[in-house]
Scaffold this active site. Structure first.
Site, PDB file in Angstrom:
ATOM      1  CE  LYS A 195      -3.586   2.270   2.727  1.00 22.19           C
ATOM      2  NZ  LYS A 195      -4.452   2.129   3.898  1.00 22.19           N
ATOM      3  CE  LYS A 248      -6.031   1.816  -0.445  1.00 21.01           C
ATOM      4  NZ  LYS A 248      -6.570   1.811   0.876  1.00 21.01           N
ATOM      5  CB  SER A 274     -11.338   7.468  -3.148  1.00 20.69           C
ATOM      6  OG  SER A 274     -10.090   7.867  -2.607  1.00 20.69           O
TER       7      SER A 274
HETATM    8  C1  PBG Z   1      -7.238   3.345   5.725  1.00 22.76           C
HETATM    9  C2  PBG Z   1      -7.525   3.245   4.282  1.00 22.76           C
HETATM   10  C3  PBG Z   1      -7.348   4.205   3.257  1.00 22.76           C
HETATM   11  C4  PBG Z   1      -7.918   3.657   2.100  1.00 22.76           C
HETATM   12  C5  PBG Z   1      -8.382   2.404   2.444  1.00 22.76           C
HETATM   13  N1  PBG Z   1      -8.105   2.163   3.777  1.00 22.76           N
HETATM   14  C6  PBG Z   1      -6.841   5.587   3.281  1.00 22.76           C
HETATM   15  C7  PBG Z   1      -5.483   5.896   3.700  1.00 22.76           C
HETATM   16  O1  PBG Z   1      -4.611   5.053   3.864  1.00 22.76           O
HETATM   17  O2  PBG Z   1      -5.279   7.088   3.878  1.00 22.76           O
HETATM   18  C8  PBG Z   1      -8.021   4.331   0.774  1.00 22.76           C
HETATM   19  C9  PBG Z   1      -9.143   3.893  -0.071  1.00 22.76           C
HETATM   20  C10 PBG Z   1      -9.437   4.779  -1.219  1.00 22.76           C
HETATM   21  O3  PBG Z   1      -8.793   5.829  -1.449  1.00 22.76           O
HETATM   22  O4  PBG Z   1     -10.377   4.442  -1.933  1.00 22.76           O
HETATM   23  N2  PBG Z   1      -5.964   3.078   6.133  1.00 22.76           N
END
Ligand code: PBG
Length: 327
Positions: A195, A248, A274
């Site tokens: 991630k 991701k 998103s």
């Molecule tokens: C929480 C999380 C995030 C997303 C999924 N779980 C945001 C982040 O890490 O700031 C992002 C999902 C998306 O942008 O659709 N840790």
């Protein structure tokens, strides 16, 4: 064989010919649909930064889950916004929390649907970081204890898959160990293994009210320049007991999806996040892009790169198109 004996255009002449030789196909069962659960009942409020997506109270989330199931979508992944935030994010492991309520509701109303729940603290902490802060630093090992509590609480509610997303070291092992100790060896773990610290989470942080109050997530999420490290991260999660691994975001990291797919034999998920969703919506709203074609092309590219599962806010609309034979 070469031109003029070989003419690739021969197989592109008609839709049926093209369909016959298509290498990558989307299926409704590829999709997991993310949902944002908020406190209350009867709530369905559009998220400004994500047109077409809603904040849903548990009862409404169950209805949305049924719609997803009826379209043939494999599963949903739940994110929760708490009633109250605190320093450690304790509502995350409350058996009465919105995510836990929704899990129970879906398992009663639509037992066949796969229910995954995101296990993280950024939505639940008043500082917006993904765990326990000591000074300005995320305390890895203290956060793991709370993560284990959250995973077990989701399991008690009946979740099929726990998805720890905080990028803490050892987070998969901590979840596996506590799930097994508490008698939940059947609950699977989908690890947010690679991630990245990405700007493409912007609209989600608005939706989940989870932007860090101070600093950023670069101390725990991955640096966008790194590819080999992604493969190493995935390897760690595999050894800690992950059942599904994830890359991701998806579209800016298709090369990472491919590298991981070549390296590991576990199911691979990609999160079409998103920002990827909202960019497309924004361009389509201005008439700058053909929404449906761009969406199907983007989703196909994620599959083509090697993902088995696509977590996407487009799941319902893409499923409808697929059921009409488009895509
Ligand atoms: C929480 C999380 C995030 C997303 C999924 N779980 C945001 C982040 O890490 O700031 C992002 C999902 C998306 O942008 O659709 N840790």
């Amino acid at each position: 064989m070469q031109f003029p004996d070989y003419r690739p255009r021969r197989m592109r002449r008609t839709e049926r010919l093209r369909g016959m030789v298509r290498e990558t196909r989307l299926a409704v069962s590829d999709f997991i649909y993310p949902m944002f659960v908020v406190p209350g009942s009867g709530v369905s409020r559009e998220i400004q930064s994500m047109p077409g997506q809603n904040h849903l109270s548990a009862d409404r989330a169950v209805e949305a889950a049924r719609a997803a199931f009826d379209l043939g979508i494999s599963g949903v992944i739940l994110f929760g916004l708490p009633e109250r935030k605190d320093a450690v994010g304790s509502e995350a492991w409350s058996d009465k929390g919105g995510v836990q309520q929704t899990i129970r509701g879906i398992k009663k109303a639509v037992p066949g649907l796969v229910v995954a729940a995101d296990a993280c603290f950024c939505e639940y902490t008043d500082h917006g970081h993904c765990g326990v802060l000591v000074g300005d630093e995320l305390d890895n090992d203290a956060s793991l204890e709370n993560l284990a509590r959250t995973a077990v609480s989701y399991a008690r509610a009946g979740v099929d898959i726990v998805a720890p997303s905080g990028m803490l070291d050892g987070f998969v092992g901590a979840c596996r160990e506590s799930l097994d100790e508490e008698g939940f060896s059947q609950v699977a773990i989908m690890a947010y293994s690679a991630k990245y610290a990405s700007a493409f989470y912007g609209p989600f942080r608005d939706a989940a009210d989870s932007a860090p109050q101070r600093g950023d997530r670069r101390g725990y999420q991955m640096d966008p320049g790194n590819a080999r490290e992604a493969v190493r991260e995935v390897g760690l999660d595999v050894s800690e007991g992950a059942d599904v691994v994830m890359v991701k975001p998806a579209l800016p990291y298709l090369d990472i999806i491919r590298a991981v797919a070549d390296e590991v034999d576990l199911p691979l998920a990609a999160y079409n996040v998103s920002g990827e969703y909202s960019m497309l919506k924004a361009a389509a709203a201005r008439g700058w892009i053909d929404h449906d074609r761009a969406m199907m092309e983007a989703l196909t590219s994620i599959r083509r790169a090697g993902a088995d599962i696509i977590i996407t806010y487009h799941a319902l609309e893409a499923a409808r198109l697929l059921r009409q034979g488009i895509g």
